[in-house]
Write an enzyme that holds these catalytic residues in place. Structure first.
Site, PDB file in Angstrom:
ATOM      1  N   GLY A 163       0.879  -1.183  -0.089  1.00 30.71           N
ATOM      2  CA  GLY A 163      -0.072  -0.066  -0.171  1.00 30.71           C
ATOM      3  C   GLY A 163       0.756   1.379  -0.009  1.00 30.71           C
TER       4      GLY A 163
ATOM      5  N   SER B 242     -16.576  17.891   2.556  1.00 32.08           N
ATOM      6  CA  SER B 242     -15.687  17.932   3.745  1.00 32.08           C
ATOM      7  C   SER B 242     -16.664  18.583   5.065  1.00 32.08           C
ATOM      8  CB  SER B 242     -14.622  18.729   3.703  1.00 32.08           C
ATOM      9  OG  SER B 242     -14.000  19.221   4.947  1.00 32.08           O
TER      10      SER B 242
ATOM     11  N   HIS C 287     -17.877   5.966   5.926  1.00 29.49           N
ATOM     12  CA  HIS C 287     -16.674   6.738   5.675  1.00 29.49           C
ATOM     13  C   HIS C 287     -15.319   6.377   5.850  1.00 29.49           C
ATOM     14  CE1 HIS C 287     -14.284  10.396   4.931  1.00 29.49           C
ATOM     15  NE2 HIS C 287     -14.038  10.524   6.434  1.00 29.49           N
TER      16      HIS C 287
ATOM     17  N   LEU D  50      -5.486  11.582   8.501  1.00 30.44           N
ATOM     18  CA  LEU D  50      -4.118  11.975   7.872  1.00 30.44           C
ATOM     19  C   LEU D  50      -3.058  11.759   8.954  1.00 30.44           C
ATOM     20  CD1 LEU D  50      -5.476  14.831   5.743  1.00 30.44           C
ATOM     21  CD2 LEU D  50      -5.365  12.517   5.173  1.00 30.44           C
TER      22      LEU D  50
ATOM     23  N   LEU E  60      -0.949   7.321   2.633  1.00 30.51           N
ATOM     24  CA  LEU E  60      -0.128   8.199   3.494  1.00 30.51           C
ATOM     25  C   LEU E  60       0.722   7.449   4.523  1.00 30.51           C
ATOM     26  CD1 LEU E  60      -2.494  10.887   4.681  1.00 30.51           C
ATOM     27  CD2 LEU E  60      -0.500  10.949   3.175  1.00 30.51           C
TER      28      LEU E  60
ATOM     29  N   ARG F  55     -18.713  13.525  14.659  1.00 31.76           N
ATOM     30  CA  ARG F  55     -19.459  12.786  13.425  1.00 31.76           C
ATOM     31  C   ARG F  55     -20.545  11.601  13.858  1.00 31.76           C
ATOM     32  NH1 ARG F  55     -13.981  12.006   9.735  1.00 31.76           N
ATOM     33  NH2 ARG F  55     -13.978  14.154   8.887  1.00 31.76           N
TER      34      ARG F  55
ATOM     35  N   ARG G 128     -13.416   8.243  15.120  1.00 30.86           N
ATOM     36  CA  ARG G 128     -12.421   9.063  14.975  1.00 30.86           C
ATOM     37  C   ARG G 128     -12.894  10.504  14.613  1.00 30.86           C
ATOM     38  NH1 ARG G 128     -10.513  11.036  10.369  1.00 30.86           N
ATOM     39  NH2 ARG G 128     -11.704   9.845   8.789  1.00 30.86           N
TER      40      ARG G 128
END
Lengths: 663, 259
Positions: free
Chosen positions: A67, A311, A428, A468, A70, A357, A462
């Protein structure tokens, strides 16, 4: 069967020969290896205590990184800089395409540049609380500590973060925090951070320190004497099954949201690499912790192939509302102010539209379930910028969100400058993943998991702009230390891809592919995937209950049988066959979905993204059961039998457990 | 501009699609019927529908590259009626919606055409040449751990914005596919500009442009003749001013080298 390509690992090497790699498989015990001492000192102390590999020896070690998002790109680049011999694998045509690229909003860091009361401790505290007290304190503290280095590193790489007029870095607010600590590059933060890591990676490719394998999909972990020593991959262009050997394997393969079929993940995102590692002995932790993001563009038809996220930063200036009256179908601009219910502001006055969220998503579902949803389907809520445009002016709103508004307009043909956006929650991100210890190693020695692929830092939910941060923390600043400790630990016996373990893995992988092609039934892979998605969303989605979870298990098993009896995978194994790739991923989702439901059924409490209807407060908020469920659920594969549950108790020394309140 | 929601009925379309089983196959155009296509579908969702029908009929689906389907990963990209990514400005094929077409339309779908982009299968081409251009110098050489505080060097907001404009490139290759010379000047210059505009990129400025331009030539991309087709089709609206900047950077680097 196609030819097996082999690649040799280096000869026997190592430093002190204390022999932890020797002999038969070590017992798999859940030892989180959290260092002793105060939480703020653990990482520093651990860095000093860990063994080092001397610079001249590093090049003798080969590390496979699977992978190139990031986590993967940052790990591969950094390990190569340190002198390790790195082999990086991606199923894309280029490392730059990984789905990290789609992250819009930003990256958190405890820089306190805004002088608004932020600190490492506050970021740590917010993250543990935001995760509904289901994350490991020590990991989260380390994450908050390294966050500041990430920003420095990315700025040095040339990431064009947003800036103030004085030339200094700008911040914005994000859900679940009362300070401004989110760094961003317009609405393309993930893209810019990934390009930074990708460029660092390509620099090492040019140096010859990283051997890059594109268009390769990892299909198995190869275990030799109980230790991960390589992988089996399929060359997606030629169909060849290849074996690659190494001294350690890093899985940086992202999350499993696509088990729901419709999610905000890219189409190719899948659970295959960690799932097949699970079947080789790596424990899978907390699979039921899935994040439903509140601000996505609603579903518009059956043909829909994926959902698009808007976003969360939009909630800084957008106000979320629905009509007060059930069944009010007037167009939004004609509904007077006092007939609107700004339900997040009403229910959570101190966080308002920036409630976390999980809470925002559930609140949206509730008002839609009450029949007050917007749009033709009634499955959406308004996100309204009219007040902000009045207050800030069109130009400012344009500067902040122009590209997001543009994207929304493109997809829906509705102009958000003139009428409110319509949004609805969508799957998500997945907080669950392979169980790892403090060193990011799974229960299989030598097999590590980084980024979204592991379970470690976000607990049951999260916070925005933390994905990120975690991917880059793991890749740039954690694994480069902990891998050295592992490799310096003992003599590594030589392995060769001509060994039986590699051959057997390649053979089984090819047999699995041939089996899918030979069914030649009537149902397409996409149809079955969509059916699985419906089951998961309806029974294991935003709200779960015992009855539904119990009834969905045989349904998933039935669908899995249907796949193996009636799937139609066109084409052949020996060339580019995108439907065959998808079939392999869906076959794994059909197994994994069951484990997700089993985990959701066993966790008899509500926490973060896992909401069990039986366990809620009178006000409809999640009700945890700390006495009985304050643990990480790590599942061990047990063949055809039910998986074994292992519990890692969560100990909170710093943060006082409380019902999470954003009121 | 797009029609508003609900004003269009479902459409029937005729597709002419390039099919090529592999690099050695000659390839040919094949006709497909795409019926009952909703105007709210994306272009790629329309291809999904066609592919599902092909599979049900016992055929092999059309291979095309795609992933994020939100216009940022740069995986997708096909020529649609001769235009890279199709008729909408500033839009990748995954974000092109069928409301941009009309009932009864004939749509020609081909892979990117460039010598440096060999066809792998159907609409899938090999764009690894772009990675090699980045590998030649499209980075700032800073090892992990070297960095000073993020605010140590203030960067004027405008300069940072300009760098971001260039850095927005998604590496899809549309600029090359549309250019009659198959020039990679827009792609290469966008990275050169992004890094040259920032103080962090300054130490390697000269070396970088020389190496990246040399790699671009080695990959057999054509020369830029200022046609502007690249800018017109770029889904991220990267400007041709990047190319002028690259040329200036190149001259500057060559002159500096002569000293």
């Amino acid at each position: 069967m196609s030819e097996t390509i082999t690649r040799e690992a280096p000869a026997e090497i190592g430093t002190n020969g204390n022999g932890h790699h020797n002999g038969s498989a070590p017992p798999r015990v859940l030892d989180s290896k959290i260092p002793s001492g105060p939480v703020a000192d653990k990482w520093e102390k651990h860095k000093f205590d860990m063994k080092l590999v001397n610079p001249a020896n590093k090049r003798k070690f080969t590390i496979i990184v699977v992978g190139t998002g990031l986590a993967g790109a940052s790990a591969a680049a950094t390990l190569a800089e340190l002198g390790y011999n790195v082999q990086a694998f991606t199923y894309h045509d280029s490392p730059r395409r990984a789905h990290s690229i789609a992250a819009q909003g930003g990256i958190n860091a405890a820089k306190n540049y805004q002088n608004d009361g932020d600190s490492i401790y506050r970021l740590f505290y917010d993250t543990v609380k935001g995760g509904d007290f289901r994350a490991r304190e020590a990991n989260v503290y380390r994450l908050a500590q390294t966050s500041v280095n990430i920003i420095d590193q990315c700025v040095a790489q040339g990431v064009p973060f947003a800036r103030e007029y004085g030339g200094y870095l700008d911040n914005r607010s994000f859900g679940g925090a009362q300070v401004s600590r989110t760094f961003y590059a317009r609405g393309q933060t993930g893209q810019q951070l990934l390009l930074g890591a990708y460029q660092a990676l390509m620099r090492q490719v040019q140096r010859g320190a990283v051997n890059l394998f594109t268009r390769r999909e990892m299909l198995d972990t190869v275990i030799v004497d109980g230790v991960a020593r390589g992988i089996t991959v399929r060359n997606l262009v030629t169909g060849e099954i290849e074996s690659h050997a190494a001294d350690a394997v890093l899985l940086c393969t992202g999350g499993y949201s696509n088990v729901y079929y419709l999610s905000t993940n890219a189409k190719a995102c899948n659970v295959t690499a960690p799932w097949r590692a699970y079947k080789k002995g790596a424990f899978f932790a907390n699979p039921c912790y899935t994040q439903i993001h509140p601000t996505c563009i609603p579903v518009s038809g059956d043909y829909q192939s994926k959902l698009t996220l808007m976003s969360e930063s939009l909630r800084n200036d957008g106000r979320v509302w629905v009509p007060k009256a059930v069944g009010d179908k007037r167009s939004p601009e004609t509904i007077p102010e006092d007939e609107r219910d700004y339900f997040l502001e009403r229910r959570y006055p101190s966080y308002g539209n920036l409630a976390p969220r999980d809470i925002s998503s559930r609140a949206a579902k509730q008002v839609c379930d009450e029949g007050r949803g917007a749009g033709e389907t009634g499955l959406s809520v308004y996100l309204d910028f009219a007040d902000s445009i009045k207050r800030l002016g069109l130009e400012t709103v344009q500067a902040r969100y122009g590209n997001l508004f543009h994207m929304y307009h493109h997809i829906t043909a509705e102009d958000p400058y003139k009428q409110p956006m319509r949004i609805y929650p969508a799957v998500h991100y997945t907080m669950g993943g392979l169980w790892v210890d403090y060193n990011l190693m799974t229960t299989v020695p030598g097999l590590f998991a980084l980024g979204e692929c592991n379970f470690s830092d976000h607990g049951a939910n999260r916070l925005g702009a933390s994905a990120l941060m975690q991917g880059l923390a793991d890749g740039y600043f954690v694994i480069p230390y902990t891998i050295g400790n592992y490799l310096a630990g003992g003599a590594m016996p030589k392995v060769s891809t001509s060994q039986d373990e590699f051959k057997l893995s390649a053979h089984e992988t090819q047999a699995h592919i041939n089996k899918m092609l030979s069914v030649k039934g009537k149902r397409t892979v996409a149809e079955i995937h969509r059916d699985l998605g419906h089951l998961m969303w309806d029974y294991v989605g935003m709200a779960r209950n015992r009855e539904g979870l119990t009834s969905v298990l045989p349904k998933i098993q039935g669908l899995r049988e249907e796949f193996w009896n009636d799937v139609r995978v066109p084409g052949e194994a020996n060339n580019l066959n995108q439907n065959l790739e998808l079939a392999g991923r869906v076959a794994d989702f059909l197994e994994f979905g069951e484990l997700l439901a089993v985990d959701a059924l066993h966790r008899e409490e509500s926490c973060g993204g896992h909401f069990r209807e039986e366990y809620q407060t009178e006000e409809g908020e999640a009700q945890r059961d700390d006495e009985n469920f304050s643990y990480v659920a790590a599942w061990e594969y047990n063949g055809e039998q039910a998986p074994n549950l292992h519990k890692e108790p969560l100990e909170f020394e710093e943060v006082h457990l409380a019902q999470r309140s954003y009121k | 501009m797009s029609a508003s929601n609900g004003t269009k009925k479902n459409m029937n379309l005729k597709l002419l699609v390039w099919r090529q089983s592999g690099g050695k196959d000659k390839g040919k155009m094949t006709t497909y019927q795409a019926n009952d296509i909703s105007p709210d579908m994306s272009f790629l969702e329309m291809l999904d529908v066609v592919n599902e029908n092909i599979i049900r009929d016992g055929g092999e689906p059309i291979a095309f590259e795609h992933d994020c389907r939100e216009g940022i990963c740069g995986s997708c990209g096909v020529m649609i009626n001769g235009v890279a990514h199709g008729p909408d400005e500033g839009t990748a094929a995954c974000q092109l919606h069928m409301r941009s077409f009309n009932d009864g339309d004939e749509i020609v779908i081909e892979p990117w055409r460039a010598r440096a982009f060999p066809v792998i299968r159907d609409l899938v081409v090999d764009r690894s040449a772009l990675d090699r251009i980045i590998a030649a110098g499209g980075y700032i050489s800073v090892n992990t751990g070297n960095a000073p505080d993020g605010n140590a060097i203030p960067i004027p907001k405008e300069m940072s914005n300009d760098a971001m404009d260039s850095a927005a490139c998604i590496g899809c290759g549309a600029c090359i596919a549309q250019c009659k010379n198959a020039s990679a000047a827009l792609f290469t210059s966008a990275k050169i500009a992004h890094l040259a505009l920032l103080p962090q990129g300054d130490p390697e400025r000269g070396e970088r442009v020389i190496r990246m331009v040399a790699q671009m030539d080695a990959e057999k991309f054509g020369s830029c003749s200022n046609e502007g087709e690249c800018e017109a089709v770029c889904p991220k609206e990267i400007q041709m001013t990047n190319i002028s900047l690259m040329n200036r950077e190149y001259e500057r680097a060559i002159l500096a080298n002569k000293k």
